[in-house]
Scaffold this active site. Structure first.
Site, PDB file in Angstrom:
ATOM      1  N   ARG A  81      13.196 -47.728 -16.212  1.00  0.00           N
ATOM      2  CA  ARG A  81      13.812 -48.083 -14.937  1.00  0.00           C
ATOM      3  C   ARG A  81      13.648 -49.572 -14.694  1.00  0.00           C
ATOM      4  NH1 ARG A  81      11.565 -45.511  -9.549  1.00  0.00           N
ATOM      5  NH2 ARG A  81       9.934 -47.050  -9.889  1.00  0.00           N
ATOM      6  N   SER A 136      19.260 -39.494 -13.086  1.00  0.00           N
ATOM      7  CA  SER A 136      17.914 -38.961 -12.930  1.00  0.00           C
ATOM      8  C   SER A 136      17.628 -38.907 -11.439  1.00  0.00           C
ATOM      9  CB  SER A 136      16.902 -39.862 -13.640  1.00  0.00           C
ATOM     10  OG  SER A 136      15.603 -39.349 -13.449  1.00  0.00           O
ATOM     11  N   GLU A 146      18.990 -41.326  -5.812  1.00  0.00           N
ATOM     12  CA  GLU A 146      17.876 -41.232  -4.864  1.00  0.00           C
ATOM     13  C   GLU A 146      18.281 -41.675  -3.464  1.00  0.00           C
ATOM     14  OE1 GLU A 146      14.707 -43.837  -6.129  1.00  0.00           O
ATOM     15  OE2 GLU A 146      16.106 -45.270  -6.985  1.00  0.00           O
ATOM     16  N   ARG A 206      -3.004   3.356   8.394  1.00  0.00           N
ATOM     17  CA  ARG A 206      -3.357   2.227   7.534  1.00  0.00           C
ATOM     18  C   ARG A 206      -2.253   1.182   7.510  1.00  0.00           C
ATOM     19  NH1 ARG A 206      -4.645   5.022   1.885  1.00  0.00           N
ATOM     20  NH2 ARG A 206      -5.743   3.042   1.558  1.00  0.00           N
ATOM     21  N   TYR A 212      16.446 -31.782 -18.059  1.00  0.00           N
ATOM     22  CA  TYR A 212      15.001 -31.961 -18.230  1.00  0.00           C
ATOM     23  C   TYR A 212      14.328 -32.259 -16.895  1.00  0.00           C
ATOM     24  CZ  TYR A 212      15.719 -37.019 -17.801  1.00  0.00           C
ATOM     25  OH  TYR A 212      16.039 -38.256 -17.334  1.00  0.00           O
ATOM     26  N   HIS A 259      -5.635 -31.919   8.228  1.00  0.00           N
ATOM     27  CA  HIS A 259      -5.330 -33.253   7.720  1.00  0.00           C
ATOM     28  C   HIS A 259      -6.026 -33.486   6.378  1.00  0.00           C
ATOM     29  CE1 HIS A 259      -6.218 -37.601   7.381  1.00  0.00           C
ATOM     30  NE2 HIS A 259      -4.957 -37.702   7.726  1.00  0.00           N
ATOM     31  N   ASN A 290      11.627 -38.323  -4.695  1.00  0.00           N
ATOM     32  CA  ASN A 290      10.734 -38.856  -3.649  1.00  0.00           C
ATOM     33  C   ASN A 290      11.550 -39.644  -2.637  1.00  0.00           C
ATOM     34  OD1 ASN A 290       8.690 -37.828  -5.182  1.00  0.00           O
ATOM     35  ND2 ASN A 290       7.988 -39.793  -5.963  1.00  0.00           N
ATOM     36  N   ASP A 291      12.315 -40.628  -3.137  1.00  0.00           N
ATOM     37  CA  ASP A 291      13.155 -41.408  -2.233  1.00  0.00           C
ATOM     38  C   ASP A 291      14.233 -40.545  -1.599  1.00  0.00           C
ATOM     39  OD1 ASP A 291      12.642 -44.241  -1.755  1.00  0.00           O
ATOM     40  OD2 ASP A 291      12.544 -44.369  -3.941  1.00  0.00           O
ATOM     41  N   CYS A 351      12.965 -37.119 -11.922  1.00  0.00           N
ATOM     42  CA  CYS A 351      11.750 -37.869 -12.239  1.00  0.00           C
ATOM     43  C   CYS A 351      10.873 -38.104 -11.021  1.00  0.00           C
ATOM     44  CB  CYS A 351      12.099 -39.195 -12.911  1.00  0.00           C
ATOM     45  SG  CYS A 351      13.006 -40.313 -11.831  1.00  0.00           S
ATOM     46  N   MET A 360      -5.347  -7.109   8.166  1.00  0.00           N
ATOM     47  CA  MET A 360      -4.844  -6.085   9.069  1.00  0.00           C
ATOM     48  C   MET A 360      -5.835  -4.928   9.011  1.00  0.00           C
ATOM     49  SD  MET A 360      -1.951  -7.760   9.462  1.00  0.00           S
ATOM     50  CE  MET A 360      -0.740  -6.678  10.130  1.00  0.00           C
ATOM     51  N   GLY A 392      15.752 -39.105  -8.281  1.00  0.00           N
ATOM     52  CA  GLY A 392      14.501 -39.640  -7.761  1.00  0.00           C
ATOM     53  C   GLY A 392      14.227 -38.951  -6.443  1.00  0.00           C
ATOM     54  N   ARG A 417       8.240 -46.926 -15.319  1.00  0.00           N
ATOM     55  CA  ARG A 417       8.406 -47.923 -14.253  1.00  0.00           C
ATOM     56  C   ARG A 417       8.013 -49.278 -14.808  1.00  0.00           C
ATOM     57  NH1 ARG A 417       5.266 -43.857 -12.417  1.00  0.00           N
ATOM     58  NH2 ARG A 417       6.065 -42.512 -10.753  1.00  0.00           N
ATOM     59  N   LYS A 469       0.828  -1.199   0.000  1.00  0.00           N
ATOM     60  CA  LYS A 469       0.000   0.000   0.000  1.00  0.00           C
ATOM     61  C   LYS A 469       0.862   1.248   0.000  1.00  0.00           C
ATOM     62  CE  LYS A 469      -3.752  -0.457   2.440  1.00  0.00           C
ATOM     63  NZ  LYS A 469      -4.347  -0.682   3.770  1.00  0.00           N
ATOM     64  N   GLY A 477      -8.113  -7.849   4.159  1.00  0.00           N
ATOM     65  CA  GLY A 477      -8.939  -7.904   5.354  1.00  0.00           C
ATOM     66  C   GLY A 477      -8.233  -8.388   6.600  1.00  0.00           C
ATOM     67  N   ARG A 486      -3.214  -1.315  -6.719  1.00  0.00           N
ATOM     68  CA  ARG A 486      -2.253  -2.426  -6.794  1.00  0.00           C
ATOM     69  C   ARG A 486      -2.589  -3.226  -8.042  1.00  0.00           C
ATOM     70  NH1 ARG A 486      -5.259  -5.111  -1.733  1.00  0.00           N
ATOM     71  NH2 ARG A 486      -7.209  -5.264  -2.833  1.00  0.00           N
TER      72      ARG A 486
HETATM   73  P1  ADP Z   1      -7.575  -2.118   3.436  1.00  0.00           P
HETATM   74  O1  ADP Z   1      -6.190  -2.616   3.449  1.00  0.00           O
HETATM   75  O2  ADP Z   1      -8.505  -2.932   4.261  1.00  0.00           O
HETATM   76  O3  ADP Z   1      -8.069  -1.853   2.048  1.00  0.00           O
HETATM   77  P2  ADP Z   1      -7.221   0.726   3.666  1.00  0.00           P
HETATM   78  O4  ADP Z   1      -6.066   1.275   4.401  1.00  0.00           O
HETATM   79  O5  ADP Z   1      -7.147   0.766   2.201  1.00  0.00           O
HETATM   80  O6  ADP Z   1      -7.537  -0.724   4.214  1.00  0.00           O
HETATM   81  O7  ADP Z   1      -8.485   1.521   4.162  1.00  0.00           O
HETATM   82  C1  ADP Z   1      -9.780   1.115   3.846  1.00  0.00           C
HETATM   83  C2  ADP Z   1     -10.546   2.259   3.252  1.00  0.00           C
HETATM   84  O8  ADP Z   1     -10.543   3.353   4.138  1.00  0.00           O
HETATM   85  C3  ADP Z   1      -9.981   2.800   1.984  1.00  0.00           C
HETATM   86  O9  ADP Z   1     -10.416   2.087   0.877  1.00  0.00           O
HETATM   87  C4  ADP Z   1     -10.548   4.192   1.957  1.00  0.00           C
HETATM   88  O10 ADP Z   1     -11.857   4.159   1.431  1.00  0.00           O
HETATM   89  C5  ADP Z   1     -10.591   4.535   3.395  1.00  0.00           C
HETATM   90  N1  ADP Z   1      -9.483   5.411   3.730  1.00  0.00           N
HETATM   91  C6  ADP Z   1      -8.248   5.072   4.149  1.00  0.00           C
HETATM   92  N2  ADP Z   1      -7.490   6.159   4.333  1.00  0.00           N
HETATM   93  C7  ADP Z   1      -8.246   7.223   3.998  1.00  0.00           C
HETATM   94  C8  ADP Z   1      -8.029   8.600   3.942  1.00  0.00           C
HETATM   95  N3  ADP Z   1      -6.863   9.144   4.282  1.00  0.00           N
HETATM   96  N4  ADP Z   1      -9.041   9.379   3.560  1.00  0.00           N
HETATM   97  C9  ADP Z   1     -10.234   8.837   3.227  1.00  0.00           C
HETATM   98  N5  ADP Z   1     -10.501   7.552   3.238  1.00  0.00           N
HETATM   99  C10 ADP Z   1      -9.519   6.742   3.625  1.00  0.00           C
HETATM  100 MG    MG Z   2      -7.689  -0.631   0.829  1.00  0.00          MG
HETATM  101 MG    MG Z   3      12.679 -44.535  -5.936  1.00  0.00          MG
END
Ligand code: ADP
Ligand code: MG
Ligand code: MG
Length: 880
Positions: A625, A764, A745, A91, A852, A449, A768-769, A832, A102, A766, A570, A22, A100, A333
């Site tokens: 083999r 070659s 191997e 942020r 290869y 699991h 796994n072994d 292999c 952090m 191997g 094999r 970010k 979502g 991004r």
């Molecule tokens: P996330 O990583 O969950 O996308 P962000 O840091 O992007 O979190 O923040 C989530 C939202 O909060 C952003 O999409 C934006 O809409 C709002 N936001 C963050 N910083 C600002 C800011 N300085 N001014 C206005 N809105 C902000």
């Molecule tokens: Mg964001």
């Molecule tokens: Mg073997």
């Protein structure tokens, strides 16, 4: 002292390790001249130091203070100052996107005084100011002070009393602020912190600490993100989408992440802030609507998106806010996309002249290609999704729900398709998982699991569908809405999306597989994209790709998928079925004569096997083999035979009695480390020679064939010399040319590769072994028993049977490559093991200089693509 704080004008997108994705991209946008609210980013290095020592690193706070005052003078406002406050957001942002995971806190700087100043800034808009204030307490309480978010949500719902949030007035929000403050006091025993600087510092520390929050830890483990990177924190001056209907907030993609089509894709919400747009508080508008609301903002947004696409040369996703008719960019991004879109977009960008084909190949991955090769559920079916879990192992599976391993095995033996449904699986469920088309669990994540084992054996798996109540005792599960599924009811599970359906969903074959198979629709956009990128990948890659194939059918399929030879044929299965009794005769032979007789009966059968494979491969190399596993695997089960002989008493046949004696003699405590491979060839004379004669005869029958004879489990050059000399003598006698080489191997073979290369024309690996023996793991026992725990503990990030352990096993490979080539510069080198089809392992093989990789037919396209990506990656780093 390290620099802990970077202004948005100082950073750039290459600094993502330090500034997080970010922060790095906010800086990049700032430098592009796009409208980003000013701010600065505190580095991941500061976070790492904080997490290690429990205190902020020395000097960081002074640096932050200096950047904050620079920000204040640039903005002409002071943080939280009563009459005319500067507000900021704090942020989080790590180097890898962790959606979502952090948290972010908005509107920092508000308190009972500055809330009035904020209203004044907005032309006396009290409603907006109090709305912003209550949001601060809510977000701060939840993420910084760890208060249950539901308390705030409930208080808001109660206040709304059925009203839309737009109907709430200043007085409502003001009341809500009072309620929220009460919640904070009740939970923390203290007042909500009014000091803006304290708010900011607490928020920064909370973001740092959230790196180790349980769900972040879990997410990283699932996505194999290293645990020690830390997160950066960006402090960004606030802009407001919640100060009227001429304001708003939105998210958008520069093109459709599903198809790659260019156009306007996004959502917009008027008079709203931050996460409102994705939280579903009100119905969002399609982004196109912004054109009618504010034409000039819309045009600027479109221009900005084009700028970003041109600059990043890829699909981007963005977050933006409009404050009273002014556009602000808050995030961008390179956007996530579906596997199909990844291929289409890469080719679209080539067609638009944005990137070249080399780069296009680097933009798609073997994993994405593999996903496109699974059959899928037909989309429009009318069948209902009854629950969702984690997409633990891809594919589409349909079958009758069963709730125990025994039942799964029983129905499967009758030829019925079943889905094994469990709360969670344990090692006792292995047989059921093998018998089932797919596995569904209500507990556990991608490292549970069920998930680990299912992936290992290519079974479709949806795990952790927590909404399901599974009762093994009642043989039912209950889905939300009271849907009850009993044993025998048909369900469908989608291991690619995690969806669980009631009833049978029609399965459609993958168009990409149809393309590889030579059928299918060549005009399909996806197929065309795959074709173009694969054609280029084949032109670019240095390593060959061969197949592990034991039959002519497998060989033919492998060729259609692009195999350039067979890296592992094999011969074990050629001793099964009807031929078992011949093997029994071989084991029981007491005289040379009896043994030669048994071998003579096997030889023509072997010759036919090899002839068919050479035909299918039409002059491409075929590595055969010689027989590897321990003999007892071809013999009857000891207990079963004992019972049979005991029950038959006097009637027991002579052969059964003899077999029983032989079985006792051959019994091994540890067959994986017992009489197998080259050892068998040396101990039972004639077996290897018979196989070599059959290979030679088959080669003569199919002109142009290129056999390569491979000796398994060699640990010492002397072993190889004995069998190698014998093989070469037979070849010379028959006038057939063939390479004679060995598997590497056993660790000792890798360590003495320089000697072994004297007697081997190829190696070659191997793996796994080699992995089993290097780690001392018995694969069949340990994977189900404790690998999920090992993954959890971080002993390894991925099973060493899945991805080659570069540090340990890989070191042995490197040693063997180096020593082998020193002895014999033209030594041919391949791999292999199962790793030959694994992307990371393929890159490793490229780096150490193998000629290869060989993998199962279905993985061949993946290997072709990854071998090309490895070539391009190395070329890229050479020129840098
Ligand atoms: P996330 O990583 O969950 O996308 P962000 O840091 O992007 O979190 O923040 C989530 C939202 O909060 C952003 O999409 C934006 O809409 C709002 N936001 C963050 N910083 C600002 C800011 N300085 N001014 C206005 N809105 C902000
Ligand atoms: Mg964001
Ligand atoms: Mg073997």
């Amino acid at each position: 002292m390290p620099k802990y704080v970077y202004d948005f004008t100082e950073g750039n997108r290459d600094l993502r390790d330090l500034l997080g994705g970010k922060g790095a991209n906010l800086a990049e946008m700032t430098n592009l001249g796009l409208p980003v609210p000013p701010g600065f980013t505190i580095t991941t290095e500061a976070c790492r130091s904080f997490l290690a020592d429990g205190v902020l690193p020395g000097g960081m706070e002074e640096e932050v203070a200096a950047h904050l005052s620079a920000l204040e003078s640039a903005m002409g406002r002071e943080l939280g100052q009563a009459d005319d406050p500067l507000l900021v957001s704090v942020r989080s942002g790590a180097a890898f996107s962790m959606p979502g995971m952090m948290e972010t806190v908005l509107n920092i700087g508000l308190n009972d005084d500055s809330v009035h100043g904020l209203a004044k800034q907005a032309g006396g808009n009290e409603r907006f100011a109090w709305d912003s204030y209550r949001r601060l307490i809510q977000m701060f309480g939840k993420t910084v002070q760890d208060i249950d978010g539901a308390l705030f949500d409930d208080a808001l719902e109660e206040l709304k009393d059925g009203r839309d949030d737009l109907e709430l007035e200043a007085a409502d929000f003001r009341a809500l602020v009072a309620t929220y403050k009460e919640i904070v006091r009740a939970h923390t025993g203290e007042d909500f912190p009014a000091d803006p600087h304290l708010q900011m510092r607490m928020a920064v520390e909370a973001v740092f600490s959230s790196w180790n929050a349980p769900r972040a830890v879990l997410y990283r483990r699932q996505e194999r993100i290293p645990a020690d990177l830390g997160t950066a924190v960006s402090v960004c001056s606030m802009v407001f989408g919640n100060c009227g209907m001429d304001s708003g907030t939105g998210v958008a993609f520069t093109r459709d992440p599903g198809s790659g089509q260019q156009g306007v894709y996004g959502d917009y919400l008027q008079n709203a802030q931050g996460e409102d747009v994705v939280s579903g508080i009100r119905n969002t508008l399609p982004l196109q609507e912004l054109e009618n609301i504010d034409r000039s903002v819309y045009d600027e947004l479109m221009r900005t998106m084009r700028t970003l696409e041109e600059h990043y040369r890829d699909l981007c996703d963005i977050e933006f806010t409009v404050e009273r008719g002014k556009l602000w960019m808050l995030q961008t991004r390179v956007g996530k996309r579906t596997p199909g879109a990844a291929f289409r977009i890469a080719v679209q960008l080539v067609d638009q002249g944005v990137i070249d084909l080399d780069e296009a190949v680097t933009r798609v991955t073997g994993d994405q290609l593999a996903q496109l090769m699974f059959p899928r559920f037909a989309e429009e079916t009318g069948t209902t999704v009854i629950a969702r879990g984690m997409n633990a192992s891809p594919g589409a599976a349909v079958g009758k729900a069963v709730f125990s391993t025994d039942r799964a095995v029983e129905l499967a033996e009758r030829g019925e398709a079943v889905i094994l449904v469990r709360r969670e699986t344990n090692p006792d469920d292995l047989a059921g998982m093998i018998a089932a088309q797919g596995v569904l669990t209500s507990r556990g994540g991608k490292t549970s699991h069920a998930a680990v084992v299912a992936r290992g054996m290519g079974r479709t798996c949806v795990c952790g569908a927590e909404a399901l109540e599974v009762s093994a005792a009642d043989r039912t599960f209950t889905a939300p809405g009271g849907v009850v599924v009993s044993e025998g009811d048909v369900i469908s599970i989608d291991g690619t999306s995690g969806a669980v359906y009631l009833g049978e969903v029609p399965v459609v074959p993958s168009p990409v597989v149809e393309y590889f198979e030579g059928s299918g629709d060549r005009d399909d956009e996806l197929v065309r994209a795959v074709h173009r990128l694969m054609t280029h990948a084949d032109a670019v890659r240095r390593m060959d790709v061969r197949a592990n194939a034991d039959t002519a059918e497998d060989a033919a399929r492998a060729r259609r998928f692009g195999a350039q030879g067979i890296g592992l044929c094999r011969t074990e299965h050629m001793f099964l079925g009807k031929r078992r009794s011949l093997v029994e005769d071989l084991v029981l032979a007491v005289s040379d004569e009896e043994r030669d007789h048994a071998l003579a009966a096997l030889e023509p059968l072997q010759r036919e096997d090899f002839t068919a494979i050479f035909r299918a491969m039409e002059g491409r190399p075929v590595t055969i083999r010689l027989i590897d596993p321990p003999l007892h695997e071809f013999l009857p089960d000891f207990t079963e035979l004992s019972v049979k002989v005991a029950l038959a008493g006097e009637e027991a046949t002579e052969k059964d009695r003899k077999l029983l004696v032989a079985l006792k003699r051959l019994h091994e405590e540890n067959p994986m480390l017992g009489l197998r491979g080259v050892r068998l060839g040396l101990i039972i004379p004639g077996v290897f020679a018979m196989q070599v004669r059959a290979i030679a005869a088959a080669a003569r029958a199919v002109p142009g064939s290129r056999p390569e004879i491979m000796i398994p489990l060699v640990a010492a050059v002397q072993e190889l010399e004995h069998v190698g000399d014998e093989a070469r003598a037979i070849l010379a006698e028959t006038g057939v040319e063939a390479l004679v080489g060995t598997m590497i191997e056993v660790p000792r073979a890798a360590l003495t590769a320089g000697q072994i290369a004297e007697a081997a024309e190829f190696f070659s690996f191997g793996t796994n072994d080699l992995t089993q023996m290097t780690w001392g793991f018995s694969r069949d026992d340990v994977e189900a028993a404790f690998f999920s725990k090992y993954l959890e503990l971080g002993v390894f990030g991925v099973s060493p049977f899945e991805t080659l352990d570069a540090d340990g096993v890989g070191r042995l490979v490197e040693i063997a490559v180096e020593q082998g080539r020193t002895t014999r510069p033209d030594l041919k080198l391949g791999i292999c093991g199962e790793h030959g089809g694994d992307p990371d392992s393929i890159h490793f093989c490229h780096r150490v200089g193998l000629d290869y990789v060989s993998c199962s037919p279905f993985r061949i396209p993946v290997a072709r693509l990854e071998a090309a990506r490895a070539t391009l990656a190395c070329a890229g780093s050479d020129t840098r």
